[in-house]
Design a protein around this motif. Structure first.
Motif, PDB file in Angstrom:
ATOM      1  N   GLN A  10     -44.850 -69.323 -80.644  1.00  0.00           N
ATOM      2  CA  GLN A  10     -44.406 -69.871 -79.359  1.00  0.00           C
ATOM      3  C   GLN A  10     -44.841 -68.956 -78.223  1.00  0.00           C
ATOM      4  N   LEU A  11     -44.662 -67.651 -78.425  1.00  0.00           N
ATOM      5  CA  LEU A  11     -45.053 -66.685 -77.398  1.00  0.00           C
ATOM      6  C   LEU A  11     -46.577 -66.691 -77.219  1.00  0.00           C
ATOM      7  N   ALA A  12     -47.330 -66.765 -78.329  1.00  0.00           N
ATOM      8  CA  ALA A  12     -48.798 -66.798 -78.247  1.00  0.00           C
ATOM      9  C   ALA A  12     -49.263 -68.049 -77.495  1.00  0.00           C
ATOM     10  N   ALA A  13     -48.599 -69.178 -77.737  1.00  0.00           N
ATOM     11  CA  ALA A  13     -48.970 -70.421 -77.042  1.00  0.00           C
ATOM     12  C   ALA A  13     -48.670 -70.294 -75.547  1.00  0.00           C
ATOM     13  N   SER A  26     -47.570 -65.387 -62.391  1.00  0.00           N
ATOM     14  CA  SER A  26     -47.506 -65.124 -63.830  1.00  0.00           C
ATOM     15  C   SER A  26     -47.930 -63.699 -64.154  1.00  0.00           C
ATOM     16  N   TYR A  27     -47.106 -62.998 -64.917  1.00  0.00           N
ATOM     17  CA  TYR A  27     -47.460 -61.637 -65.354  1.00  0.00           C
ATOM     18  C   TYR A  27     -48.688 -61.669 -66.262  1.00  0.00           C
ATOM     19  N   VAL A  28     -48.745 -62.670 -67.170  1.00  0.00           N
ATOM     20  CA  VAL A  28     -49.882 -62.786 -68.093  1.00  0.00           C
ATOM     21  C   VAL A  28     -51.173 -63.011 -67.302  1.00  0.00           C
ATOM     22  N   ALA A  29     -51.119 -63.924 -66.326  1.00  0.00           N
ATOM     23  CA  ALA A  29     -52.307 -64.212 -65.517  1.00  0.00           C
ATOM     24  C   ALA A  29     -52.714 -62.977 -64.712  1.00  0.00           C
ATOM     25  N   LYS A  30     -51.714 -62.250 -64.200  1.00  0.00           N
ATOM     26  CA  LYS A  30     -52.012 -61.044 -63.414  1.00  0.00           C
ATOM     27  C   LYS A  30     -52.750 -60.016 -64.286  1.00  0.00           C
ATOM     28  N   LEU A  31     -52.253 -59.845 -65.514  1.00  0.00           N
ATOM     29  CA  LEU A  31     -52.907 -58.896 -66.438  1.00  0.00           C
ATOM     30  C   LEU A  31     -54.349 -59.325 -66.728  1.00  0.00           C
ATOM     31  N   HIS A  32     -54.539 -60.627 -67.020  1.00  0.00           N
ATOM     32  CA  HIS A  32     -55.878 -61.134 -67.317  1.00  0.00           C
ATOM     33  C   HIS A  32     -56.817 -60.962 -66.141  1.00  0.00           C
ATOM     34  N   SER A  33     -56.292 -61.144 -64.938  1.00  0.00           N
ATOM     35  CA  SER A  33     -57.154 -61.036 -63.750  1.00  0.00           C
ATOM     36  C   SER A  33     -57.698 -59.613 -63.600  1.00  0.00           C
ATOM     37  N   GLU A  65     -38.617 -51.371 -75.940  1.00  0.00           N
ATOM     38  CA  GLU A  65     -40.019 -50.944 -75.820  1.00  0.00           C
ATOM     39  C   GLU A  65     -40.892 -51.573 -76.915  1.00  0.00           C
ATOM     40  N   THR A  66     -40.304 -51.765 -78.105  1.00  0.00           N
ATOM     41  CA  THR A  66     -41.073 -52.408 -79.173  1.00  0.00           C
ATOM     42  C   THR A  66     -41.366 -53.865 -78.806  1.00  0.00           C
ATOM     43  N   ALA A  67     -40.406 -54.530 -78.164  1.00  0.00           N
ATOM     44  CA  ALA A  67     -40.645 -55.907 -77.699  1.00  0.00           C
ATOM     45  C   ALA A  67     -41.773 -55.910 -76.663  1.00  0.00           C
ATOM     46  N   ASP A  68     -41.772 -54.942 -75.756  1.00  0.00           N
ATOM     47  CA  ASP A  68     -42.867 -54.818 -74.772  1.00  0.00           C
ATOM     48  C   ASP A  68     -44.207 -54.606 -75.484  1.00  0.00           C
ATOM     49  N   LEU A  69     -44.188 -53.748 -76.517  1.00  0.00           N
ATOM     50  CA  LEU A  69     -45.422 -53.446 -77.257  1.00  0.00           C
ATOM     51  C   LEU A  69     -45.943 -54.679 -77.996  1.00  0.00           C
ATOM     52  N   TRP A  70     -45.048 -55.401 -78.662  1.00  0.00           N
ATOM     53  CA  TRP A  70     -45.469 -56.598 -79.393  1.00  0.00           C
ATOM     54  C   TRP A  70     -46.014 -57.645 -78.425  1.00  0.00           C
ATOM     55  N   PHE A  71     -45.323 -57.818 -77.298  1.00  0.00           N
ATOM     56  CA  PHE A  71     -45.781 -58.793 -76.296  1.00  0.00           C
ATOM     57  C   PHE A  71     -47.193 -58.431 -75.813  1.00  0.00           C
ATOM     58  N   HIS A  72     -47.395 -57.186 -75.421  1.00  0.00           N
ATOM     59  CA  HIS A  72     -48.712 -56.790 -74.912  1.00  0.00           C
ATOM     60  C   HIS A  72     -49.778 -56.836 -76.014  1.00  0.00           C
TER      61      HIS A  72
END
Ligand SMILES: N=c1c2ncn([C@@H]3O[C@H](COP(=O)(O)OP(=O)(O)OP(=O)(O)O)[C@@H](O)[C@H]3O)c2ncn1[C@@H]1O[C@H](COP(=O)(O)O)[C@@H](O)[C@H]1O
Length: 112
Positions: A10-13, A26-33, A65-72
């Protein structure tokens, strides 16, 4: 709690969907940019923060922090065109196999 694979899928989608959103929404879009190097730098930072939390015995902080690591890490896999099922299949392949056997096999195959 939902099945772990379900949560990761779900998170990957969501990450795949959000990467093309406007960067200011979007944080994800900001990172990708910012490009792959910025994503990789975040993975390194989050790994370091998790290590510091573990070293300090900060239990709740380590979960956070592990949740942050897995997300990134999922953002990194997405940016690299790798489906999480590939990683899960690799972990499943290793189940029940001693890490020492795995280590010896890697030496023979010239892998890391
Ligand atoms: N799971 C997460 C998640 N975990 C951590 N983060 C963000 O990762 C960042 C890490 O923060 P740091 O502490 O390293 O420092 P920061 O200064 O805030 O971050 P930087 O500006 O340095 O990158 C924070 O901004 C968090 O909000 C996340 N951002 C998004 N998600 C998931 O991704 C989905 C899509 O998010 P958007 O792209 O923002 O819509 C969300 O619904 C969530 O499910």
């Amino acid at each position: 709690m939902s099945d772990a694979r379900e949560i990761l899928q779900q998170l990957a989608a969501t990450i795949e969907q959000r990467r093309s959103a406007p960067a200011d929404s979007s944080y994800v879009a900001k990172l990708h940019s910012k490009g792959l190097d910025a994503i990789l730098k975040k993975v390194g930072e989050e790994a370091t923060e998790a290590v510091i939390a573990a070293k300090g015995g900060e239990r709740q902080q380590l979960v956070y922090e592990t949740a942050d690591l897995w997300f990134h890490s999922l953002v990194m896999l997405n940016a690299s065109g790798i489906d999480i099922d590939e990683v899960l299949a690799e972990l499943q392949r290793r189940l029940g196999r001693s890490g020492l056997d795995e280590k010896a096999a890697r030496g023979q195959n010239g892998e890391n």
